[in-house]
Structure formats: structure tokens, C-alpha cells
Design a protein around this motif. Structure first.
Motif, PDB file in Angstrom:
ATOM      1  N   GLU A 158       0.830  -1.202   0.000  1.00 21.11           N
ATOM      2  CA  GLU A 158       0.000   0.000   0.000  1.00 21.11           C
ATOM      3  C   GLU A 158       0.868   1.257   0.000  1.00 21.11           C
ATOM      4  O   GLU A 158       0.564   2.236  -0.700  1.00 21.11           O
ATOM      5  CB  GLU A 158      -0.929  -0.026   1.221  1.00 21.11           C
ATOM      6  CG  GLU A 158      -2.030   1.019   1.203  1.00 21.11           C
ATOM      7  CD  GLU A 158      -1.572   2.351   1.747  1.00 21.11           C
ATOM      8  OE1 GLU A 158      -2.098   3.398   1.302  1.00 21.11           O
ATOM      9  OE2 GLU A 158      -0.644   2.356   2.601  1.00 21.11           O
ATOM     10  N   MET A 159       1.975   1.247   0.765  1.00 24.38           N
ATOM     11  CA  MET A 159       2.881   2.399   0.759  1.00 24.38           C
ATOM     12  C   MET A 159       3.543   2.586  -0.597  1.00 24.38           C
ATOM     13  O   MET A 159       3.781   3.728  -1.016  1.00 24.38           O
ATOM     14  CB  MET A 159       3.941   2.236   1.853  1.00 24.38           C
ATOM     15  CG  MET A 159       3.463   2.546   3.255  1.00 24.38           C
ATOM     16  SD  MET A 159       4.824   2.557   4.465  1.00 24.38           S
ATOM     17  CE  MET A 159       5.175   0.808   4.600  1.00 24.38           C
ATOM     18  N   ARG A 160       3.815   1.495  -1.290  1.00 21.90           N
ATOM     19  CA  ARG A 160       4.492   1.603  -2.594  1.00 21.90           C
ATOM     20  C   ARG A 160       3.612   2.263  -3.641  1.00 21.90           C
ATOM     21  O   ARG A 160       4.107   2.800  -4.638  1.00 21.90           O
ATOM     22  CB  ARG A 160       4.912   0.219  -3.077  1.00 21.90           C
ATOM     23  CG  ARG A 160       6.159  -0.290  -2.437  1.00 21.90           C
ATOM     24  CD  ARG A 160       7.416   0.429  -2.922  1.00 21.90           C
ATOM     25  NE  ARG A 160       7.823  -0.016  -4.250  1.00 21.90           N
ATOM     26  CZ  ARG A 160       7.823   0.731  -5.334  1.00 21.90           C
ATOM     27  NH1 ARG A 160       7.425   1.993  -5.272  1.00 21.90           N
ATOM     28  NH2 ARG A 160       8.212   0.243  -6.492  1.00 21.90           N
ATOM     29  N   THR A 161       2.332   2.238  -3.457  1.00 20.94           N
ATOM     30  CA  THR A 161       1.450   2.886  -4.424  1.00 20.94           C
ATOM     31  C   THR A 161       1.400   4.392  -4.245  1.00 20.94           C
ATOM     32  O   THR A 161       0.827   5.091  -5.090  1.00 20.94           O
ATOM     33  CB  THR A 161       0.024   2.312  -4.289  1.00 20.94           C
ATOM     34  OG1 THR A 161      -0.469   2.565  -2.963  1.00 20.94           O
ATOM     35  CG2 THR A 161       0.021   0.815  -4.555  1.00 20.94           C
ATOM     36  N   ARG A 162       2.008   4.907  -3.199  1.00 24.19           N
ATOM     37  CA  ARG A 162       1.911   6.330  -2.883  1.00 24.19           C
ATOM     38  C   ARG A 162       3.153   7.128  -3.245  1.00 24.19           C
ATOM     39  O   ARG A 162       3.201   8.333  -3.016  1.00 24.19           O
ATOM     40  CB  ARG A 162       1.603   6.505  -1.390  1.00 24.19           C
ATOM     41  CG  ARG A 162       0.242   5.964  -0.994  1.00 24.19           C
ATOM     42  CD  ARG A 162       0.126   5.819   0.514  1.00 24.19           C
ATOM     43  NE  ARG A 162       0.486   7.058   1.201  1.00 24.19           N
ATOM     44  CZ  ARG A 162       0.732   7.119   2.513  1.00 24.19           C
ATOM     45  NH1 ARG A 162       0.668   6.012   3.249  1.00 24.19           N
ATOM     46  NH2 ARG A 162       1.041   8.272   3.064  1.00 24.19           N
ATOM     47  N   PHE A 163       4.189   6.500  -3.761  1.00 25.44           N
ATOM     48  CA  PHE A 163       5.378   7.247  -4.184  1.00 25.44           C
ATOM     49  C   PHE A 163       6.021   6.522  -5.357  1.00 25.44           C
ATOM     50  O   PHE A 163       5.797   5.329  -5.585  1.00 25.44           O
ATOM     51  CB  PHE A 163       6.372   7.415  -3.032  1.00 25.44           C
ATOM     52  CG  PHE A 163       6.888   6.127  -2.462  1.00 25.44           C
ATOM     53  CD1 PHE A 163       7.979   5.471  -3.027  1.00 25.44           C
ATOM     54  CD2 PHE A 163       6.293   5.552  -1.345  1.00 25.44           C
ATOM     55  CE1 PHE A 163       8.460   4.283  -2.502  1.00 25.44           C
ATOM     56  CE2 PHE A 163       6.764   4.370  -0.811  1.00 25.44           C
ATOM     57  CZ  PHE A 163       7.853   3.742  -1.386  1.00 25.44           C
ATOM     58  N   VAL A 164       6.849   7.273  -6.074  1.00 25.10           N
ATOM     59  CA  VAL A 164       7.558   6.744  -7.241  1.00 25.10           C
ATOM     60  C   VAL A 164       9.028   6.590  -6.869  1.00 25.10           C
ATOM     61  O   VAL A 164       9.678   7.557  -6.459  1.00 25.10           O
ATOM     62  CB  VAL A 164       7.405   7.671  -8.462  1.00 25.10           C
ATOM     63  CG1 VAL A 164       8.200   7.127  -9.637  1.00 25.10           C
ATOM     64  CG2 VAL A 164       5.936   7.825  -8.828  1.00 25.10           C
ATOM     65  N   VAL A 387      -4.029   9.192  -2.393  1.00 24.23           N
ATOM     66  CA  VAL A 387      -4.829   8.110  -2.954  1.00 24.23           C
ATOM     67  C   VAL A 387      -6.291   8.485  -2.796  1.00 24.23           C
ATOM     68  O   VAL A 387      -6.805   8.591  -1.679  1.00 24.23           O
ATOM     69  CB  VAL A 387      -4.533   6.769  -2.249  1.00 24.23           C
ATOM     70  CG1 VAL A 387      -5.372   5.660  -2.855  1.00 24.23           C
ATOM     71  CG2 VAL A 387      -3.043   6.444  -2.365  1.00 24.23           C
ATOM     72  N   LYS A 388      -6.937   8.747  -3.887  1.00 22.95           N
ATOM     73  CA  LYS A 388      -8.345   9.119  -3.866  1.00 22.95           C
ATOM     74  C   LYS A 388      -9.195   7.906  -4.194  1.00 22.95           C
ATOM     75  O   LYS A 388      -8.847   7.111  -5.069  1.00 22.95           O
ATOM     76  CB  LYS A 388      -8.612  10.236  -4.873  1.00 22.95           C
ATOM     77  CG  LYS A 388      -7.867  11.533  -4.578  1.00 22.95           C
ATOM     78  CD  LYS A 388      -8.207  12.595  -5.604  1.00 22.95           C
ATOM     79  CE  LYS A 388      -7.470  13.886  -5.307  1.00 22.95           C
ATOM     80  NZ  LYS A 388      -7.796  14.955  -6.305  1.00 22.95           N
ATOM     81  N   GLU A 389     -10.322   7.822  -3.464  1.00 23.92           N
ATOM     82  CA  GLU A 389     -11.240   6.733  -3.729  1.00 23.92           C
ATOM     83  C   GLU A 389     -11.979   6.999  -5.038  1.00 23.92           C
ATOM     84  O   GLU A 389     -12.496   8.082  -5.270  1.00 23.92           O
ATOM     85  CB  GLU A 389     -12.234   6.583  -2.583  1.00 23.92           C
ATOM     86  CG  GLU A 389     -11.588   6.170  -1.269  1.00 23.92           C
ATOM     87  CD  GLU A 389     -12.623   5.958  -0.187  1.00 23.92           C
ATOM     88  OE1 GLU A 389     -13.822   6.150  -0.493  1.00 23.92           O
ATOM     89  OE2 GLU A 389     -12.225   5.605   0.916  1.00 23.92           O
ATOM     90  N   SER A 390     -12.009   6.022  -5.865  1.00 20.35           N
ATOM     91  CA  SER A 390     -12.678   6.179  -7.152  1.00 20.35           C
ATOM     92  C   SER A 390     -14.187   6.175  -6.948  1.00 20.35           C
ATOM     93  O   SER A 390     -14.706   5.444  -6.092  1.00 20.35           O
ATOM     94  CB  SER A 390     -12.260   5.047  -8.093  1.00 20.35           C
ATOM     95  OG  SER A 390     -12.585   3.799  -7.520  1.00 20.35           O
TER      96      SER A 390
END
Length: 419
Positions: A158-164, A387-390
Motif C-alpha cells: 500500500e505504501m508503494r502505491t503512494r510514491f515513485v 490516494v483518492k477513492e474512485s
């Protein structure tokens, strides 16, 4: 002055004559000594059959006579002195020994007419094809599954989806983007992996681009073989161990051409038979080039982070031990994701020096036994993406009109409804 006698022997005579030399002082010059020869007697020689050998040498016997003659002063002065032979210096001895041995070898090679004995062949001289060693895939006793590993894995993902991370944009999977031929795409991936050892992704990505330009716009096996070492070294000069990697790239390209039909093999055992390729590169090459998850590619980040999380009991000392431990309990469908996930996590948050435990959710949730208190006032802030909820998806379906259910328009408000 002592007198001496000379015995001469002829090979034709059977008698031996003895001649004695007598000395006397010259009457004209007292400093001159004169010698006179006088035959004494003839003696019969022994039989030739009884004599073991005959000698033609002249034997001189010196006998001292007790007379009142005083020897000349010049005779007393002329006394030969025995000199000790001069020692040859060590350097000259070595040179002399070298010359002697070379002369003996040259003489033996030219003078010998007999057929030389065949030299025994050593093991290194016998060209026997080496079978690639099998890469171990399992432990004799599987490692137990660590507690709470699923929750930890989900939190890191989950943390990996928040930064590049750098691996997302400059990893080895990016090397194949510029290639069109499938073989070249696979080979460019392998080259990038070979250059990535002990090198950051930024430098590896730049070296791959330089190497592609140096080889004429495409990374091919034929171009790698034909290129000079100086050209390859100049292109990859900033990667770690560039000189050794140049040799590995050339040798691996020749082996791929001769043994694998100028293509990247599709098994870990064959990939590990290439110079400079280990299990980590082999499994990552299979995942990227052939879409095969046969094993886990364990690099320094995966090895370090899994030990910090306490997933190995006892802690592993080598990446190979880490790989075998992980493969004994981690589900196979996660083999292809764990490397990319943990590498990016280790490049941004769980860095080797001063890890960012202040922004790590594992520290907040108590999932990391190695968490520590970090002062983040003087540290550079990490840019996270929100991370925005779709929004919920709305599906619209239209019903077909049937005879049982026909469309009836609503009544008009201006007209009264029939009773």
C-alpha cells in the motif's frame, strides 16, 4: 738447487729410460743456474698384458739433494701463490645458469633423433563440455512461515502505491522499451541486469543508453561481439566494476551466439552458465524477458529488509540463503512482485543509512521489530501521492420491449383522466 729426474716412456720400446737433471751455477754469471741431463739406467717395462693402462704423459719427479748449493734469489722470488677462486655474484650465477640450461635444451632438441615421449595431458588441457550447475530451488527443511507476514506485505504494498521510486522509471525492465526485435528486447534486459550489480539504477539506465548509442542504436549480440573493448568500456565507464563487466559482456555474447542460437535462455540453469550471471539476475531475466516466475530475485534490498523484518530465524548471511528461505513459504504468485516492491521501498523509505521510520506505517502498526525513533526535522520530506477513492461505477442497462410489457406514456396533466 734441487735436482729433478724425468722418466720418458715410448709406446714402441719395452725399456724405460730414466733421465736426471743436475744443476750448477754458471761460471760467467753467478745468478744463472744451468741444468744438465744425465741418463742413469734402463729398466725393463712390465708386460703390456699385465699393465692396466699406458700413459704418454711425461712424469717429472723432483728430488731434494742435500748439497751446499745456495739457490738463486730469483728462484726464491718466483713462488707461485695459490689464489682462492673468486665467488661469482648471485646475479651472474643466475644468468650463467639460465644460459647453460637454454644451451642444453637447444642442444637436446637439435641432436636428439629419437621420437619424443608424448606429454601427459592435464585436466585443464582436455576440453570437456561443462554441464551447467543446477540452481537449488528448495531447502531440505522448509523455513517456517513468519507471523504477521501477510499484514506486513500488504502494508508495504500500500505504501508503494503512494510514491515513485527510481526502480519504477529506471529499472532493468526499462531497457527493453527502445528495442523492437523480441530477441533484442530479451538481450537488452539481460545486459541491463549484468550492469546493475553494485550500481544504482540511475547510473545503470544511463549506461544502457550510452551502450545502445555506441552499438549503433540497438543492443544486439552481434554488435556486442564486434565492438571493441574500448568502445564498451567508454559507454559503461560509470558503473561499478566496468572493466570486469566488459569482459563478462563479451564472453556472454559469444556463448549466447554459439550455444543458444543468439537468444537469451529460458531456464535459470542455462542463464547461470553465462559469465557474470547469478541466480538473482537469472530469475529477474526470466520474469521480465520470458514472463516466468520460477524463483525470487534477491538483491541487497530484499536481503536487508527481510532480515530487518525478522522473517529469517536465524538471520541469513547471503542473498542465496534469503532466497531459499523465502521460496520455502512465500506463495509462488508473489514471486514476481516482491523484488520490485521491496527495492522501491528500500530506495525511498527503508534506506540503508538513517531509515525513514518516522513515515513508515510498519512502525506505527508495530510490525517492524527493527523500528527506531528518527528525528525528521533536518531530513528531506518524502513526496507522497494522495490516494483518492474512485467514484462508484454506474451501470445502465436497457430492457427490451416485449408484448407482455409495452411502453405506456404517462397521462397528460391537462387532460382529465378517464374514470
Amino acid at each position: 738447487m734441487p735436482s729433478s729426474s724425468i722418466r720418458t716412456t715410448s709406446s714402441l720400446d719395452t725399456t724405460r729410460r730414466t733421465t736426471r737433471l743436475t744443476s750448477r751455477v754458471s761460471a760467467f754469471n753467478p745468478q744463472v743456474t744451468l741444468f744438465e741431463a744425465a741418463e742413469l739406467e734402463d729398466q725393463a717395462l712390465p708386460d703390456s698384458s699385465s699393465s692396466p693402462r699406458r700413459s704418454k704423459r711425461v712424469k717429472v719427479e723432483v728430488k731434494t739433494e742435500t748439497d751446499s748449493h745456495i739457490p738463486d734469489l730469483e728462484d726464491l722470488k718466483y713462488v707461485p701463490k695459490t689464489r682462492t677462486p673468486r665467488k661469482t655474484p648471485k646475479k651472474e650465477e643466475k644468468q650463467l645458469y639460465t644460459l647453460q640450461t637454454s644451451a642444453v635444451k637447444a642442444e637436446a632438441s637439435t641432436s636428439s633423433t629419437a621420437t619424443p615421449t608424448p606429454r601427459k595431458r592435464k585436466k585443464a588441457d582436455v576440453a570437456s563440455p561443462k554441464k551447467p550447475k543446477a540452481v537449488p530451488q528448495a531447502l531440505a527443511i522448509p523455513h517456517p512461515e513468519p507471523p504477521n507476514w501477510r499484514e506486513t506485505y500488504s502494508a508495504i504494498k500500500e505504501m508503494r502505491t503512494r510514491f515513485v521510486a527510481p526502480v519504477d522509471t529506471m529499472g532493468c525492465q526499462q531497457a527493453q522499451v527502445a528495442e523492437k526485435d523480441p530477441k533484442n528486447r530479451r538481450y537488452a534486459t539481460l545486459v541491463s541486469l549484468m550492469l546493475s550489480s553494485q550500481t544504482k539504477d540511475e547510473i545503470t539506465n544511463a549506461a544502457v543508453d550510452n551502450l545502445r548509442a555506441a552499438l549503433g542504436g540497438s543492443i544486439t549480440i552481434e554488435g556486442m561481439i564486434a565492438a571493441d573493448d574500448a568502445v564498451i568500456q567508454k559507454a559503461i565507464a560509470k558503473v561499478g566494476f566496468w572493466s570486469k563487466k566488459t569482459t563478462y559482456l563479451k564472453q556472454a555474447a559469444i556463448k549466447l551466439r554459439d550455444e543458444f542460437d543468439s537468444d537469451v535462455p529460458d531456464t535459470a540453469d542455462k542463464l547461470c552458465s553465462l559469465p557474470g550471471v547469478g541466480p538473482k539476475m537469472a530469475f529477474l531475466a526470466l520474469q521480465i524477458a520470458w514472463n516466468q516466475n520460477d524463483g525470487i530475485g534477491v538483491d541487497v534490498h530484499v536481503h536487508r529488509i527481510t532480515n530487518l523484518l525478522g522473517w529469517h530465524k536465524p538471520p541469513t548471511k547471503t542473498p542465496e540463503q534469503t532466497r531459499l528461505n523465502l521460496q520455502s513459504w512465500l506463495p509462488k504468485e508473489l514471486y514476481g512482485d516482491i523484488n520490485h516492491m521491496l527495492v522501491g521501498f528500500g530506495q525511498v523509505i527503508c534506506v540503508p543509512v538513517s531509515p525513514r521510520c518516522d513515515v513508515c506505517e510498519l512502525s506505527v502498526k508495530g510490525l517492524c521489530p527493527s523500528a527506531r525513533v528518527v528525528n525528521s526535522k533536518k531530513r528531506k520530506a518524502i513526496v507522497f501521492t494522495e490516494v483518492k477513492e474512485s467514484p462508484p461505477k454506474i451501470e445502465i442497462t436497457m430492457e427490451e420491449e416485449t408484448e407482455e410489457k409495452k411502453f405506456i406514456p404517462p397521462p397528460s396533466p391537462s387532460r382529465p383522466q378517464p374514470t
